[in-house]
Scaffold this motif. Structure first.
Motif, mmCIF file in Angstrom:
data_model
loop_
_atom_site.group_PDB
_atom_site.id
_atom_site.type_symbol
_atom_site.label_atom_id
_atom_site.label_comp_id
_atom_site.label_asym_id
_atom_site.label_seq_id
_atom_site.Cartn_x
_atom_site.Cartn_y
_atom_site.Cartn_z
ATOM 1 N N VAL A 81 -45.143 -38.580 -13.421
ATOM 2 C CA VAL A 81 -44.483 -37.991 -14.579
ATOM 3 C C VAL A 81 -45.487 -37.026 -15.179
ATOM 4 O O VAL A 81 -46.544 -37.431 -15.657
ATOM 5 N N LEU A 82 -45.167 -35.730 -15.115
ATOM 6 C CA LEU A 82 -46.097 -34.708 -15.578
ATOM 7 C C LEU A 82 -46.072 -34.539 -17.089
ATOM 8 O O LEU A 82 -47.055 -34.096 -17.679
ATOM 9 N N GLY A 83 -44.966 -34.878 -17.709
ATOM 10 C CA GLY A 83 -44.885 -34.753 -19.160
ATOM 11 C C GLY A 83 -43.525 -35.129 -19.691
ATOM 12 O O GLY A 83 -42.548 -35.240 -18.952
ATOM 13 N N MET A 84 -43.507 -35.334 -21.014
ATOM 14 C CA MET A 84 -42.268 -35.637 -21.710
ATOM 15 C C MET A 84 -42.323 -34.933 -23.053
ATOM 16 O O MET A 84 -43.369 -34.937 -23.713
ATOM 17 N N GLU A 85 -41.211 -34.321 -23.456
ATOM 18 C CA GLU A 85 -41.151 -33.619 -24.733
ATOM 19 C C GLU A 85 -39.872 -33.970 -25.457
ATOM 20 O O GLU A 85 -38.849 -34.211 -24.829
ATOM 21 N N GLY A 86 -39.930 -33.974 -26.779
ATOM 22 C CA GLY A 86 -38.754 -34.171 -27.606
ATOM 23 C C GLY A 86 -38.515 -35.585 -28.060
ATOM 24 O O GLY A 86 -37.505 -35.856 -28.711
ATOM 25 N N GLU A 87 -39.440 -36.493 -27.765
ATOM 26 C CA GLU A 87 -39.238 -37.892 -28.158
ATOM 27 C C GLU A 87 -39.213 -38.076 -29.665
ATOM 28 O O GLU A 87 -38.641 -39.034 -30.157
ATOM 29 N N ASP A 88 -39.849 -37.161 -30.401
ATOM 30 C CA ASP A 88 -39.932 -37.322 -31.854
ATOM 31 C C ASP A 88 -38.557 -37.310 -32.517
ATOM 32 O O ASP A 88 -38.275 -38.147 -33.361
ATOM 33 N N THR A 89 -37.662 -36.397 -32.137
ATOM 34 C CA THR A 89 -36.333 -36.358 -32.752
ATOM 35 C C THR A 89 -35.283 -37.058 -31.895
ATOM 36 O O THR A 89 -34.326 -37.606 -32.420
ATOM 37 N N GLY A 90 -35.443 -36.975 -30.580
ATOM 38 C CA GLY A 90 -34.484 -37.607 -29.688
ATOM 39 C C GLY A 90 -33.197 -36.830 -29.501
ATOM 40 O O GLY A 90 -32.296 -37.288 -28.817
ATOM 41 N N GLU A 91 -33.093 -35.640 -30.087
ATOM 42 C CA GLU A 91 -31.886 -34.837 -29.884
ATOM 43 C C GLU A 91 -31.830 -34.314 -28.453
ATOM 44 O O GLU A 91 -30.768 -34.236 -27.855
ATOM 45 N N TRP A 92 -33.007 -33.929 -27.924
ATOM 46 C CA TRP A 92 -33.112 -33.389 -26.571
ATOM 47 C C TRP A 92 -34.474 -33.825 -26.047
ATOM 48 O O TRP A 92 -35.511 -33.388 -26.539
ATOM 49 N N VAL A 93 -34.478 -34.704 -25.071
ATOM 50 C CA VAL A 93 -35.732 -35.180 -24.498
ATOM 51 C C VAL A 93 -35.801 -34.704 -23.051
ATOM 52 O O VAL A 93 -34.869 -34.892 -22.278
ATOM 53 N N LEU A 94 -36.908 -34.061 -22.712
ATOM 54 C CA LEU A 94 -37.125 -33.517 -21.379
ATOM 55 C C LEU A 94 -38.190 -34.348 -20.677
ATOM 56 O O LEU A 94 -39.217 -34.666 -21.278
ATOM 57 N N VAL A 95 -37.942 -34.690 -19.419
ATOM 58 C CA VAL A 95 -38.919 -35.410 -18.599
ATOM 59 C C VAL A 95 -39.243 -34.519 -17.403
ATOM 60 O O VAL A 95 -38.360 -34.193 -16.610
ATOM 61 N N ASP A 96 -40.511 -34.129 -17.281
ATOM 62 C CA ASP A 96 -40.968 -33.273 -16.188
ATOM 63 C C ASP A 96 -41.519 -34.147 -15.073
ATOM 64 O O ASP A 96 -42.543 -34.805 -15.237
ATOM 65 N N LEU A 97 -40.821 -34.139 -13.933
ATOM 66 C CA LEU A 97 -41.232 -34.926 -12.773
ATOM 67 C C LEU A 97 -41.766 -34.039 -11.659
ATOM 68 O O LEU A 97 -41.836 -34.439 -10.507
ATOM 69 N N GLY A 98 -42.105 -32.804 -12.004
ATOM 70 C CA GLY A 98 -42.588 -31.859 -11.002
ATOM 71 C C GLY A 98 -41.436 -31.113 -10.367
ATOM 72 O O GLY A 98 -40.941 -30.135 -10.911
ATOM 73 N N SER A 99 -40.963 -31.585 -9.237
ATOM 74 C CA SER A 99 -39.865 -30.911 -8.535
ATOM 75 C C SER A 99 -38.504 -31.201 -9.160
ATOM 76 O O SER A 99 -37.500 -30.587 -8.806
ATOM 77 N N VAL A 100 -38.469 -32.123 -10.121
ATOM 78 C CA VAL A 100 -37.232 -32.481 -10.827
ATOM 79 C C VAL A 100 -37.509 -32.479 -12.328
ATOM 80 O O VAL A 100 -38.525 -33.001 -12.773
#
Length: 133
Positions: A66-85
């Motif tokens: 898991v390269l990164g995660m963004e948006g957990e603070d509000t939870g309206e839109w959370v992105l999970v970067d898995l590299g190729s996905v």
């Protein structure tokens, strides 16, 4: 981790937390940053955060990164970067507003598992790939 295994792991993790309207898009012809985009809806900020956390944990347990995660603070839109996905977990109003399907659309990957999830899909959207009946 192989691409198909990564996608299947992420989708199963989303289904485990009752994600709605899961869609997978092939983005290979659109960007060289990643190969698939997965979009799913959660009913609240708490659920979108849980969806992202579930994906993150499942991928790690399966030996992926898991390269990164963004948006957990509000939870309206959370992105999970898995590299190729890249996985997007959004609340329905945010998903409708940004309409990521239009950006990545036209190349939806239709998985057999999607047929089993039909009851979870948003009724106002088309869910079958073009040309499918």
């Amino acid at each position: 981790m192989e691409l198909n295994e990564l996608v299947e792991t992420a989708v199963r993790a989303l289904e485990d937390v009752k994600a709605k309207d899961i869609k997978i898009f092939n983005t290979e012809a659109l960007t060289d940053q990643f190969e698939r985009v997965i979009i799913a809806s959660g009913t609240s900020g708490r659920q979108t955060r849980a969806l992202a956390f579930s994906v993150s944990q499942a991928v790690k347990q399966a030996g992926g990164d898991v390269l990164g995660m963004e948006g957990e603070d509000t939870g309206e839109w959370v992105l999970v970067d898995l590299g190729s996905v890249v996985v997007h977990a959004l609340q329905p109003n945010v998903r409708d507003y940004y309409n990521l399907e239009e950006i990545w659309g036209g190349k939806e990957v239709f998985m057999a598992a999607q047929a089993e999830c039909a009851s979870k899909l948003m009724p106002h959207r088309s869910h079958a790939p073009e040309g499918a009946e």
